[in-house]
Design a protein around this motif. Sequence first.
Motif: not given
Length: 150
Positions: A53-62
């Motif tokens: 799973y990928f998280c992108t903090p700048a593009a989505a809510a934390p």
Amino acid sequence: MAILIGTVSAEDLNGAHATVRTHGLAVFGVRDLEALERLYFHRAHTGEAFFFYFCTPAAAAPGVVVAAGRVAGVWKDVPETKDLAGVSAEFEAVFGRRWEDVVVGAEREKLFGLWRGYIGVTGLQPHPETTVNSIKESAGRARIYELLLG
């Protein structure tokens, strides 16, 4: 089953989508060798598939996951040379693809000397509205590994 949660920039995730569409594989550099070794050890000794799973903090809510895929390979024995040609040749032997075709990152030629390992992913798909907390809550007995990419 095991789960990997990777934090990556939105730009690099967009690059990974394009790379997977074109070459079937996207590879990220990793600085945290200890985390990569735990992941490698787990995969080598259990043979389990990893959901990535990928998280992108700048593009989505934390804590919001924006994409998911499968771990396709891990390379933790990267030579310490600062010579990109040497790393690239060994990289191709490990991943079966040319470094310059599948490694993600706008500044990959500048940063490769800092990376202590690489992790490849396939089957990258959008996965909006899932949170890291919901993944952790539903993981059950699955091991969860978190890694900063690039």
